[in-house]
Design an enzyme around this catalytic site. Structure first.
Site, PDB file in Angstrom:
ATOM      1  N   ASN A  79       0.669  -1.126  -0.112  1.00 55.31           N
ATOM      2  CA  ASN A  79      -0.031  -0.058   0.050  1.00 55.31           C
ATOM      3  C   ASN A  79       0.755   1.125  -0.109  1.00 55.31           C
ATOM      4  OD1 ASN A  79       0.877   0.278   2.468  1.00 55.31           O
ATOM      5  ND2 ASN A  79      -1.014  -0.247   3.496  1.00 55.31           N
ATOM      6  N   ASN A  80       2.153   1.005  -0.101  1.00 53.46           N
ATOM      7  CA  ASN A  80       3.078   2.372   0.049  1.00 53.46           C
ATOM      8  C   ASN A  80       2.697   3.326  -1.368  1.00 53.46           C
ATOM      9  OD1 ASN A  80       3.952   1.148   2.171  1.00 53.46           O
ATOM     10  ND2 ASN A  80       5.986   0.845   1.313  1.00 53.46           N
ATOM     11  N   TRP A 109      -3.666  17.282   5.615  1.00 49.76           N
ATOM     12  CA  TRP A 109      -4.077  17.741   4.321  1.00 49.76           C
ATOM     13  C   TRP A 109      -5.274  16.974   3.636  1.00 49.76           C
ATOM     14  CZ3 TRP A 109       1.510  18.358   1.751  1.00 49.76           C
ATOM     15  CH2 TRP A 109       2.025  19.432   2.601  1.00 49.76           C
ATOM     16  N   ASN A 147     -10.828  21.856  10.597  1.00 50.51           N
ATOM     17  CA  ASN A 147     -10.587  23.472  10.210  1.00 50.51           C
ATOM     18  C   ASN A 147     -10.371  23.654   8.941  1.00 50.51           C
ATOM     19  OD1 ASN A 147      -9.438  26.079  10.778  1.00 50.51           O
ATOM     20  ND2 ASN A 147      -7.599  25.156  10.065  1.00 50.51           N
ATOM     21  N   ASP A 173      -7.901  18.407  15.758  1.00 45.54           N
ATOM     22  CA  ASP A 173      -6.584  19.375  15.433  1.00 45.54           C
ATOM     23  C   ASP A 173      -7.013  20.976  15.530  1.00 45.54           C
ATOM     24  OD1 ASP A 173      -4.087  19.355  14.067  1.00 45.54           O
ATOM     25  OD2 ASP A 173      -5.014  19.942  12.302  1.00 45.54           O
ATOM     26  N   HIS A 202      -8.559  27.552  15.746  1.00 47.35           N
ATOM     27  CA  HIS A 202      -8.923  27.993  14.538  1.00 47.35           C
ATOM     28  C   HIS A 202     -10.274  27.847  14.216  1.00 47.35           C
ATOM     29  CE1 HIS A 202      -4.621  29.059  13.664  1.00 47.35           C
ATOM     30  NE2 HIS A 202      -4.278  28.099  14.673  1.00 47.35           N
ATOM     31  N   GLU A 219      -6.270  20.175  20.335  1.00 47.88           N
ATOM     32  CA  GLU A 219      -5.028  20.655  20.338  1.00 47.88           C
ATOM     33  C   GLU A 219      -5.255  22.220  20.328  1.00 47.88           C
ATOM     34  OE1 GLU A 219      -1.172  21.741  17.351  1.00 47.88           O
ATOM     35  OE2 GLU A 219      -3.318  21.518  16.863  1.00 47.88           O
ATOM     36  N   ASP A 255       4.886  18.002  16.704  1.00 49.36           N
ATOM     37  CA  ASP A 255       5.285  19.670  16.362  1.00 49.36           C
ATOM     38  C   ASP A 255       6.018  20.088  17.212  1.00 49.36           C
ATOM     39  OD1 ASP A 255       2.958  19.474  14.602  1.00 49.36           O
ATOM     40  OD2 ASP A 255       1.681  20.035  16.071  1.00 49.36           O
TER      41      ASP A 255
HETATM   42  C1  NOJ Z   1      -1.498  20.928  14.244  1.00 53.27           C
HETATM   43  C2  NOJ Z   1      -0.869  19.704  14.349  1.00 53.27           C
HETATM   44  O1  NOJ Z   1      -0.551  19.086  15.220  1.00 53.27           O
HETATM   45  C3  NOJ Z   1       0.252  19.899  13.030  1.00 53.27           C
HETATM   46  O2  NOJ Z   1       1.325  18.923  13.037  1.00 53.27           O
HETATM   47  C4  NOJ Z   1      -0.526  20.258  11.816  1.00 53.27           C
HETATM   48  O3  NOJ Z   1       0.341  20.629  10.796  1.00 53.27           O
HETATM   49  C5  NOJ Z   1      -1.349  21.485  11.896  1.00 53.27           C
HETATM   50  N1  NOJ Z   1      -2.212  21.407  13.214  1.00 53.27           N
HETATM   51  C6  NOJ Z   1      -2.259  21.787  10.945  1.00 53.27           C
HETATM   52  O4  NOJ Z   1      -3.403  20.795  10.745  1.00 53.27           O
HETATM   53 CA    CA Z   2       2.904   0.206   3.967  1.00 54.03          CA
END
Ligand code: NOJ
Ligand code: CA
Length: 725
Positions: A54-55, A120, A158, A248, A252, A276, A347
């Site tokens: 699946n890569n 994304w 978001n 996430d 925002h 978050e 992050d």
């Molecule tokens: C917070 C996530 O933890 C981070 O890794 C991501 O790039 C941003 N939100 C945007 O989704």
């Molecule tokens: Ca894989």
């Protein structure tokens, strides 16, 4: 050894850790109580490639993971393998938190950046094929559950993928699909399903809410189709069997809309949810507390993480900073036990600084602190292997280097996870300072007769002479009682002796030492129900709420929301499931009364918020609300959700800079559907002081039967005479 009547001491406890505990109240079947859990955060792509088939294709993946912006091949099969071979369970992990599982953009942005991280999305109702099919996902959930592990997913409301206002050909144009059917695209967005206000400079919450984050196409959750889609999409994953959500970038998305989303989740299938709300090292903490207390979800506890990192990783603060943080967050969160603590994540640069023994010990101390403090710890994958990652993404998201079960940290996590599972002090207990200087922090968690005492000496050279330490660890009948170190002296600790005058015999704490001592109350002795946790703590009538604790008895007693008795669905000695009764919206204390032993009542578990019915997000806009530059406008109305007409509970400040500008103000609020509401506005100086109310009769609106809504009115004028509402 002195006789033990009421309490079990550490050696016995250690023996119990491997045994099956009776009727676990908050095991895998309890999706709303994480107080006994240890979460393990996995960047799916970077954990283990269990299925090379699946890569993603050429140019999108690098199987040796040398191109760290590309996919590296990790998938759900890899996680399944590590559950089945006992690596995760053996460490005491009882929840996995995995990268966003949804289908992502397959564009290579700027010819370089792939969506390996999962942030994304293009279709929130489909799985990311690089991680597996939906059948693979359901198998992951099934295997995890069979091994006593809950599955928590990262979920995005978001944004979609990177998009450029002036270039519809860039990337995927932020397109969003509804199970394969195109729902929206960023340019050519006549209906306004996205925000088009440019990129945020992070200067204010209003700016962050309505502008895009790093050019990620920013969804307008208030648009009826986007609102419906986001509520359907989360139900799709709830129905796939998940046990928890990380949400996430909650900073925002409007709190009003998110409350309506949480109401939809809790009414469908309640699961523990944490947002978050990113707080950097120099940020103020207040808004993250407000969000945790108002949104209906918990948060990833950044104030905890940042302070812990400053003390152990950066060494820019001393132990009193930890104690002050615990005191402050304990008072600021309405439900401190429900927050997720951590020491590093995807992050932030990783907490381990080098392969030296001293740097390993710093990581071990930070980990011990998060494993024994209030809240539920989240371990970032690889930290148990002392994985280095001295920078931000993707440096901190390296491929899992090994699955060595013999590292000291793996062993520490296993021991402390077993203690958290078995000792209610680590689940429900408050946290009290017992001994403190710049280098040494000794604190105690206690819940009724259960105690856990923790000592950490962060100095690398100075032995601490610990005298006059007070503790609730019980002595034996008529004499001192010795407690072995739960960590089996692997980290410089030793046994201590609890004396009957409430002190611990003086002892020395070696440089770098970490020690933990524990006592567990004998379950049979207590008469009074001990209510430790309830969740979720927000919901409309009929929502299922689970209460956990001890000594509820085996016959059904009663659970009261204020004075109102709830319908009882299940009743065990340590777990009760009820439905929120049909009572007026508002905040209530919960109490448990047992049937046997004179109907003894528990202490109140405070602040359950009953909603006035199914919620919708309503944007309220007011024109001509003139205010001086140092004044802000607020909103209040006659329902609980709008502050029950009490100025002290008014919502706001409303916004006045991005979507509309002064003298027009706007705010998205969560209110009951199908309801006739009356509301008005007030203004206050930013610095505080008395409110000035709107004059004339209140405005009225009847909300629709479902979906989001919008209402726009003109201010009647300010009632200057009415200074004291
Ligand atoms: C917070 C996530 O933890 C981070 O890794 C991501 O790039 C941003 N939100 C945007 O989704
Ligand atoms: Ca894989």
């Amino acid at each position: 050894m002195p006789s033990l009547n009421k309490f079990l001491c550490a050696p016995l406890l250690a023996a119990m850790a491997g045994a099956v505990l009776a009727a676990p109240s908050n095991g895998v079947q309890n999706r709303v109580d994480y107080t006994s859990d240890v979460v393990y955060q996995i960047v799916t792509d970077r954990f283990l490639d269990g299925n090379p088939a699946n890569n993603p294709g050429a140019g999108h993946s690098a199987s040796d993971c040398t191109k760290t912006e590309l996919y590296c091949g990790g998938d759900w099969q890899g996680i399944i393998n590590k559950i089945e071979d006992g690596y995760l369970g053996g460490m005491g992990v009882s929840v996995i938190l995995i990268s966003p599982p949804v289908q992502n953009s397959d564009v290579l942005f700027s010819g370089l950046y792939s969506s390996y991280h999962g942030y994304w999305p293009v279709d929130l109702k489909r799985s990311n094929p690089a991680f597996g099919t939906m059948d693979d996902f359901k198998r992951l959930v099934k295997v995890a559950h069979a091994h006593g592990i809950k599955v928590m997913i990262d979920f995005i409301t978001n944004q979609t993928s990177p998009a450029l206002e002036e270039d519809p050909g860039f990337g995927d144009n932020g397109k969003l699909y509804d199970d394969g059917k195109l729902l929206s695209a960023f340019s050519d967005d006549e209906e306004g399903k996205y925000h088009h206000y440019g990129e945020t400079d992070f200067s204010s919450i209003e700016d962050e809410l309505h502008k895009s984050l790093y050019n990620l196409a920013d969804l307008d959750q208030q648009h009826p189709q986007i609102d419906r889609y986001l509520k359907e999409a989360v139900k799709f994953w709830l129905d796939a069997g998940i046990d928890g959500l990380r949400v996430d970038t909650v900073k925002h998305v409007s709190t009003g809309w998110q409350r309506s989303w949480m109401d939809a989740i809790y009414a469908h299938r309640p699961v523990f949810t944490a947002g978050e709300w990113y707080v950097s090292r120099d940020d103020v903490w207040g808004p993250s507390f407000d969000f945790a207390n108002q949104s209906g979800m918990s948060v990833l506890d950044f104030p905890f993480a940042q302070t812990t990192r400053e003390v152990f990783r950066y060494r820019s603060k001393d132990m009193p900073a930890l104690d002050q943080m615990i005191e402050r967050t304990g008072a600021a969160y309405a439900h401190p036990l429900d927050q997720l603590t951590f020491i590093d994540n995807h992050d932030q640069n990783r907490v381990t600084l080098s392969d030296s023994a001293a740097h390993h010990r710093q990581t071990e101390q930070a980990m011990a602190f998060s494993m024994t403090s209030r809240g539920t710890p989240v371990i970032y994958y690889g930290t148990e292997q002392y994985l280095l990652g001295p920078g931000h993404a993707p440096i901190n998201r390296a491929l899992m280097p090994s699955f060595d079960t013999s590292t000291p940290l793996y062993g520490m996590i296993r021991r402390l996870a077993a203690l958290k599972k078995s000792n209610p002090a680590l689940q429900f207990g408050d946290q009290q300072r017992r001994w403190l200087n710049a280098d040494v922090y000794i604190y105690e968690r206690s819940f009724h007769g259960n105690r856990v005492l923790v000592a950490i000496n962060k100095s690398i050279s100075v032995t601490a002479d610990v005298k006059d330490l007070r503790s609730g660890l019980p002595c034996a009948k008529g004499g001192p009682l010795s407690y072995a170190d739960v960590l089996e002296q692997q980290f410089g600790g030793a046994a201590i002796e609890a004396r009957c005058d409430g002190t611990v015999a003086p002892f020395q704490l070696a440089p770098g030492a970490i020690a933990v001592w524990a006592a567990r109350e004998d379950d049979t002795a207590s008469q009074t129900p001990a209510l430790g946790h309830a969740g979720p703590m927000l919901g409309r009538a009929g929502v299922e709420v689970v209460l956990s604790g001890q000594h509820f008895g085996t016959s059904r007693g009663s659970v009261l929301f204020g004075q109102a008795a709830a319908d009882i669905l299940e009743w065990e000695d340590s777990m009760i499931k009820v439905r929120v009764p049909a009572i007026a919206a508002g905040r209530y204390d919960l109490t448990v009364r047992r049937k046997e032993r004179g109907s003894a009542a528990s202490e109140a578990y405070k602040n359950f918020e009953v909603l006035g019915g199914p919620q919708q997000s309503l944007r309220i806009i007011v024109d001509q609300a003139l205010a001086a530059p140092d004044e802000q406008v607020y909103l209040l109305g006659d329902v609980h959700e709008l502050g029950g007409n009490q100025p002290a509970h008014a919502l706001g400040p409303m916004f006045d800079k991005v979507v509309y500008r002064r003298p027009t103000w706007y705010l998205d609020v969560s209110v009951p559907v199908n309801s006739a509401l009356s509301y008005r506005f007030m203004k206050k100086k930013t610095a505080g002081g008395e409110a000035v109310m709107e004059s004339g009769p209140p405005h009225t609106v009847t909300t629709s039967a479902a979906g989001s809504g919008v209402v726009r009115v003109k201010l009647n004028g300010w009632n200057a005479a009415e200074q004291k509402p």
